[in-house]
Write a protein that holds these residues in place. Sequence first.
Motif, short mmCIF file in Angstrom:
data_model
loop_
_atom_site.label_atom_id
_atom_site.label_comp_id
_atom_site.label_asym_id
_atom_site.label_seq_id
_atom_site.Cartn_x
_atom_site.Cartn_y
_atom_site.Cartn_z
N LYS A 1 2.89 14.26 -16.99
CA LYS A 1 2.55 14.72 -15.63
C LYS A 1 3.52 14.14 -14.61
N ASN B 1 -4.61 19.37 -12.33
CA ASN B 1 -5.94 19.65 -12.86
C ASN B 1 -6.40 18.54 -13.81
N GLU C 1 -2.88 16.27 -21.01
CA GLU C 1 -3.45 15.13 -20.28
C GLU C 1 -2.69 13.85 -20.67
N SER D 1 -8.20 15.68 -15.79
CA SER D 1 -9.63 15.40 -15.91
C SER D 1 -9.97 14.00 -15.45
N ALA E 1 -1.61 22.38 -15.25
CA ALA E 1 -2.66 22.20 -16.28
C ALA E 1 -1.97 21.98 -17.61
N VAL E 2 -1.08 20.98 -17.65
CA VAL E 2 -0.37 20.64 -18.89
C VAL E 2 -1.15 19.55 -19.61
N TYR F 1 -10.67 21.78 -12.17
CA TYR F 1 -11.46 22.95 -12.57
C TYR F 1 -12.28 22.60 -13.80
N SER G 1 -14.17 24.14 -17.43
CA SER G 1 -13.90 25.14 -18.46
C SER G 1 -15.16 25.97 -18.75
N GLU H 1 5.30 28.27 -18.39
CA GLU H 1 5.03 27.52 -19.63
C GLU H 1 6.32 26.90 -20.14
N ALA H 2 6.14 25.86 -20.94
CA ALA H 2 7.31 25.25 -21.58
C ALA H 2 7.71 26.05 -22.82
N ARG H 3 6.70 26.65 -23.49
CA ARG H 3 6.99 27.33 -24.75
C ARG H 3 6.55 28.78 -24.68
N GLY I 1 -2.46 27.09 -21.29
CA GLY I 1 -3.46 26.72 -22.29
C GLY I 1 -4.86 27.11 -21.83
N THR I 2 -5.85 26.41 -22.35
CA THR I 2 -7.25 26.69 -22.04
C THR I 2 -7.46 26.79 -20.53
N MET I 3 -7.03 25.77 -19.81
CA MET I 3 -7.33 25.69 -18.38
C MET I 3 -6.39 26.56 -17.55
P1 NAD Z 1 -4.05 22.88 -23.45
O1 NAD Z 1 -3.47 22.03 -24.49
O2 NAD Z 1 -4.94 24.00 -23.83
O3 NAD Z 1 -2.87 23.50 -22.58
C1 NAD Z 1 -1.79 22.78 -22.08
C2 NAD Z 1 -0.60 23.73 -22.00
O4 NAD Z 1 0.43 23.10 -21.22
C3 NAD Z 1 0.04 24.03 -23.36
O5 NAD Z 1 0.07 25.44 -23.52
C4 NAD Z 1 1.45 23.46 -23.26
O6 NAD Z 1 2.43 24.28 -23.92
C5 NAD Z 1 1.69 23.43 -21.79
N1 NAD Z 1 2.64 22.40 -21.37
C6 NAD Z 1 2.68 21.13 -21.75
N2 NAD Z 1 3.65 20.46 -21.08
C7 NAD Z 1 4.22 21.35 -20.25
C8 NAD Z 1 5.27 21.28 -19.29
N3 NAD Z 1 5.90 20.14 -19.05
N4 NAD Z 1 5.59 22.39 -18.63
C9 NAD Z 1 4.95 23.53 -18.86
N5 NAD Z 1 3.95 23.66 -19.75
C10 NAD Z 1 3.58 22.59 -20.43
O7 NAD Z 1 -4.81 21.90 -22.44
P2 NAD Z 1 -6.02 22.21 -21.46
O8 NAD Z 1 -7.30 21.98 -22.16
O9 NAD Z 1 -5.79 23.50 -20.79
O10 NAD Z 1 -5.87 21.01 -20.40
C11 NAD Z 1 -4.88 21.01 -19.43
C12 NAD Z 1 -5.22 20.00 -18.36
O11 NAD Z 1 -6.47 20.34 -17.79
C13 NAD Z 1 -5.35 18.58 -18.85
O12 NAD Z 1 -4.87 17.72 -17.86
C14 NAD Z 1 -6.84 18.43 -19.05
O13 NAD Z 1 -7.25 17.09 -18.97
C15 NAD Z 1 -7.34 19.22 -17.89
N6 NAD Z 1 -8.71 19.72 -18.03
C16 NAD Z 1 -9.17 20.23 -19.21
C17 NAD Z 1 -10.45 20.71 -19.30
C18 NAD Z 1 -10.97 21.31 -20.57
O14 NAD Z 1 -12.18 21.48 -20.70
N7 NAD Z 1 -10.13 21.69 -21.51
C19 NAD Z 1 -11.30 20.67 -18.18
C20 NAD Z 1 -10.79 20.17 -16.98
C21 NAD Z 1 -9.50 19.70 -16.92
#
Ligand code: NAD
Length: 696
Positions: A387, A407, A382, A409, A379-380, A431, A433, A323-325, A302-304
């Motif tokens: 987790k 990762n 939150e 938050s 980074a799955v 990390y 974003s 990834e899961a999907r 995903g994003t992170m």
């Molecule tokens: P996101 O929704 O963009 O991405 C999460 C990804 O994880 C999805 O693509 C999903 O398919 C995948 N996923 C979910 N469960 C899974 C599993 N069991 N196995 C494999 N893949 C799995 O979320 P994000 O914004 O990237 O955030 C991810 C983590 O990073 C969270 O814990 C969030 O709190 C933390 N975080 C986010 C930011 C931010 O600004 N977005 C900043 C710092 C930390």
Amino acid sequence: MASENYSVQGGTAVIYLNNPPVNGMGHALREELAAHLDTAWADPNVDAIVITGAGKLFCGGADIKAFNTPASRAEPSSRTIVRRIEESAKPVIAAIHGSALGLGLEFAMGCHYRIAQRGARLGLPEVKLGLLPGGGGTQRLPRLAGVEAAVKMIVEGNPVSADEALAMGLADEVAAGELLPAALDFARRVAKGATHPVASQRQAKVPADANFFEAQRQRIAKSKRGQPAPLECLACIEAATTMPFDEGMKFERERFDVLVNGTESKAMRHLFLAERAAAKIPGIPADVAPAKIAKVAVIGAGTMGSGIAMSFASAGIPVILFEARDEALQRGLATIRRNYEGTVSKGKLKQEEAEARIARIETTLDMARMADADLVIEAVFEDMAVKRDLFAKLDALCKPGAVLATNTSRLDVNEIAAATSRPQSVIGLHYFSPANVMRLVEVVRGAATSPEVVVTSMNVVRQTGKLPVLVGVCDGFVGNRMVAQYAREAEFLLEEGATPAQVDGALQKFGLAMGRFAMADLAGLDIGWAGRKRLAPTRPQHLRYSKVADRICEMGRFGQKTGAGFYRYEAGSRTPLPDPIVNDLIIECAREAGIERRTITDEEIVERTIYALVNEGAKILEEGIAQRASDIDLIYVNGYGFPAWRGGPMFYADTVGLDKVYARVLEFERQHGEFWKPAPLLKRLAESGKTFAKPE
Ligand code: NAD
């Protein structure tokens, strides 16, 4: 004077600048250098002098810790030594390898010739410390390389390569192979000359455009808002074109003195030293060595996750992205490609290098492929249950000794670690974003995390060019825990009489990259809303709560991505525009809460939001969640857009005076209640006249 740093080789004296670790031009080094030069000048068998650096580099610059002390100017000063070199009938050659930075390069420019080894970097980075090159750099560089090149190097502070230095006239020759033989050969050639070039006697090469300096002034005033140093750098370069050399030197000295005594430069030097301090971890023995990380697994594209994968691939470390999907995996990979291609199209990365980086990221839907990773970063979503389930699986799968990082938050790293049989291997790597861009990583040490895992994590984050700061476990760690206080006050101020644009305007004037509400719209309001709904049953009912953000979300306004949030956005634009609907909603919320709206000053906005950060920071320090106040400053400047020239919230509070900050916090406590309960540490330091920087 016999010394390991002086020898005569075939009629050429070779002097080493030798002051580990970076051959800083401290007073002792200058005394030794002057003595060796005297020896060389007095020796009839010497007809040329090569000055080079011992160890890995020529010279890293002045001794930053000696700034604002008499030692920085004690004779022989670098100016005095250079003046004598310029009078020397024997040619003096600076032989540069590794880097020549700051005073190191200024000194080299005072020599007759410069030979640089391929791979060396030459730069005047003083502006990054809120200063200007005060050792003649602003006067000599325009004379050697021209005004335009000088502006680039001095105002931006970025170094040039040996070949670039040659092309611009800063270097006379580039040594492709070993430096010393090339320098000795060069010395033999020039020793025959009757005279030798002296930079200070040349005319600065001025740009053809008569409006050049005015245009630069306007550009800098806009792009370096709030910082005096870049404009002072420009003024000194201009002086090199309008004043005789000696007057230009006097002007440079005056402007340097103003900057070196100013708060902005002190703040930036504070951050420079803070980065070095952040690497030190009291309580971990020096012999705990980092483990080698040859393969990294990232979970979640995903994003992170995609940004984190890029940060390793860019540093040459192979990554497996799980990834899961499949759909999410493909989307993540497409984002990664788009990001690298964007950098290529901006000319900042070669196509082959971009491809090599992408090729370092292997993707998989098969968890078993992560079994041999040395470091796994998840980074799955939150969600604690997701987790914990994942960490239990990693525990069963990963090789012994692998570092298992989250990762998250704000979730409890200890609770995640408890899902494994090896909590000593579990750590948080928080990390920011976009993770491929932002330098900061909060390294979250759990209660059971082993010293090896801490050291390994800090080390691998540094290897990817990022800034790791060690923190402890609490809700939101350091950065997000503090920002929650700041956001709360910003929202209260809306109800009390301000508008989003007024709050953001005051914060931007203070120097923040973005105001609170424009930032919230950019990040998206839905995630915070979901969190608030989840926590609503446990929220203490006696405490004030602003409903403004919830009501905005209820209208389906989640920020930029929905075209509206605290502001409205025109299609395709990211410019926040004040929205009367929001202003009406704020007034309604205030009325419902029985709050009488009043005029809010910019000063109150800054004090309420920034002192909220400071008070929480003091609590964090006292709880040992952060190791030192300067770590908090690093987190805020590198992760939250706090202006570097203010040094971070804790340093800023020191410059205001903790007695003043404490008095305001007490006043806010009287007006607004327990949110403002002063941190005991703040009270103590304020009452004893101490600072966060020097609490003892
Ligand atoms: P996101 O929704 O963009 O991405 C999460 C990804 O994880 C999805 O693509 C999903 O398919 C995948 N996923 C979910 N469960 C899974 C599993 N069991 N196995 C494999 N893949 C799995 O979320 P994000 O914004 O990237 O955030 C991810 C983590 O990073 C969270 O814990 C969030 O709190 C933390 N975080 C986010 C930011 C931010 O600004 N977005 C900043 C710092 C930390």
